[in-house]
Design an enzyme around this catalytic site. Structure first.
Site, mmCIF file in Angstrom:
data_model
loop_
_atom_site.group_PDB
_atom_site.id
_atom_site.type_symbol
_atom_site.label_atom_id
_atom_site.label_comp_id
_atom_site.label_asym_id
_atom_site.label_seq_id
_atom_site.Cartn_x
_atom_site.Cartn_y
_atom_site.Cartn_z
ATOM 1 N N GLY A 44 -21.809 24.516 -7.447
ATOM 2 C CA GLY A 44 -21.404 23.329 -8.196
ATOM 3 C C GLY A 44 -22.595 22.660 -8.838
ATOM 4 C CE1 TYR A 47 -26.178 15.724 -8.746
ATOM 5 C CE2 TYR A 47 -23.829 15.593 -8.244
ATOM 6 C CZ TYR A 47 -24.943 15.119 -8.923
ATOM 7 O OH TYR A 47 -24.825 14.048 -9.770
ATOM 8 C CE LYS A 74 -19.184 20.276 0.088
ATOM 9 N NZ LYS A 74 -18.229 19.136 -0.018
ATOM 10 C CG ASP A 77 -10.592 16.398 -6.564
ATOM 11 O OD1 ASP A 77 -9.761 16.548 -7.494
ATOM 12 O OD2 ASP A 77 -11.668 17.007 -6.519
#
Length: 370
Positions: A21, A23, A41, A145
């Site tokens: 993604g 970042y 992540k 989301d």
């Protein structure tokens, strides 16, 4: 930034990259100590603004609190300050995400079975219920989301709600968030209108997800966001394929009501026959699991009692044998003394006369006839 967790970076081995993604990247990793597989992540917080760092801290803290069967589990976080990177260690879902699954079905030109769709709907409702109805003293959470790419499948194809990066905590039951976030295809009309919204906005997004599971495409499609916003606000969409039940179609319609107050709530949805049956099945399974655990505990207790009884019996036998040995030893010691005492208590034998013994003559008795 959040405080460093219990793990160290060198305790993991990277297996493969899953996605990337703005970042950072998402990687599949393996813990060296036990070879357990996780996902982390990998986020570069050095490029983030202060607001984004604050949101990141919020996500980490939120993930730490959310513990539910159908929410991706958070395990730990590791900070590498030398390269301003945060590693969030989470549960690995072998089945991938729902977006990839829908894409495969679309490529293979096959529809998803209805039973599976009901199961996903049921599990996501329970996950949202955990978010929206937080425990006393803990604020409720909006996901904000909800989309197929943020829903994952485990090895048994159970749904796991993840990626709470855009989640917002609501401190009051009637609070309305006003931040414009989310993925356009799954945004509720109130979000697109930049109005206040609450947990019913997540239910709209859930309706879009369930619709896409049936039709293999979102309910609202457009070449740009302006036209998309118009379609969403109108709330008009094509019905799902006819081979699905009218009950499933009705649930989608109730979720995709333009007016939030008319939109179905989680409680009212659980009154739907198919969802009610799944709820009963889950409760029954839970009771069976509890009974199984109880049986195991009872067997363990019975085994412990049996062992205790054996130990007591063995101890009793040992004491009995010890008492018997001691008694035999006592008998052996007492027998000679008793023999000697009996002889001592007898009266002395009187000596016989020293005079010679002269037997008396036998007299013959004459018969009267002579």
């Amino acid at each position: 930034m959040p405080v460093r967790g219990t793990h160290k970076l060198d305790e993991f081995e990277v297996v493969e990259v899953i996605g990337s993604g703005q970042y950072g990247v998402c990687k599949k990793v393996k813990r060296k100590s036990d070879e357990k597989v996780f996902v982390w992540k990998e986020l570069d917080y050095g490029q983030m603004t202060e607001t984004e760092k604050k949101l990141l801290c919020q996500e980490v803290n939120l993930l730490r609190e959310l513990k539910h069967q159908y929410i991706v589990r958070y395990y730990d976080r590791v900070i590498d300050r030398s390269n301003t990177t945060l590693y969030i260690v989470m549960e690995y879902c072998e089945g991938g995400d729902l977006a990839s699954y829908i894409s495969r079905c679309k490529t293979e030109r096959r529809y998803i079975e209805e039973n599976f769709i009901w199961k996903i709907l049921f599990q996501l409702l329970l996950a949202l219920q955990e978010c929206h109805r937080r425990r006393e003293g803990v604020d409720k959470v909006l996901h904000r989301d909800l989309k197929p790419a943020n829903i994952f499948l485990d090895a048994n194809r159970n749904a796991k709600l993840g990626d709470f990066g855009l989640a917002r905590i609501l401190a009051h039951n009637y609070s309305l968030a006003k931040t414009f976030v989310g993925t356009p295809y799954y945004m509720s009309p109130e979000v697109l209108s930049q109005q206040g919204y609450n947990e019913s906005s997540d239910l709209w997004s859930l309706g879009c997800v369930i619709y896409e599971l049936c039709s293999l495409s979102p309910p609202f499609n457009a070449p740009n966001q302006e036209i998309l916003a118009v379609k969403v606000k109108e709330g008009k969409f094509r019905p799902i394929p006819s081979h699905y039940s009218t009950e499933l179609q009705a649930v989608i319609v109730r979720l995709l009501k333009v007016e939030p107050s008319q939109r179905a709530s989680i409680d009212t949805l659980f009154s739907t026959r198919s969802l009610r049956l799944l709820l009963w099945e889950k409760e029954l399974h839970q009771q069976e699991s509890e009974l199984k655990e109880l049986r195991i505990k009872l067997k363990t207790r019975e085994a412990a009692l049996d062992q205790k009884e054996k130990d007591l019996t063995a101890r009793e036998q040992g004491l009995h044998q010890k008492d018997r040995r001691e008694l035999l030893e006592l008998v052996k010691v007492k027998q000679p003394r008793e023999g000697a005492t009996s002889q001592e208590n007898q009266p002395p034998i009187q000596p016989t006369s020293s005079k010679p013994f002269h037997p008396k003559p036998i007299l013959k008795v004459k018969s009267s006839r002579t």
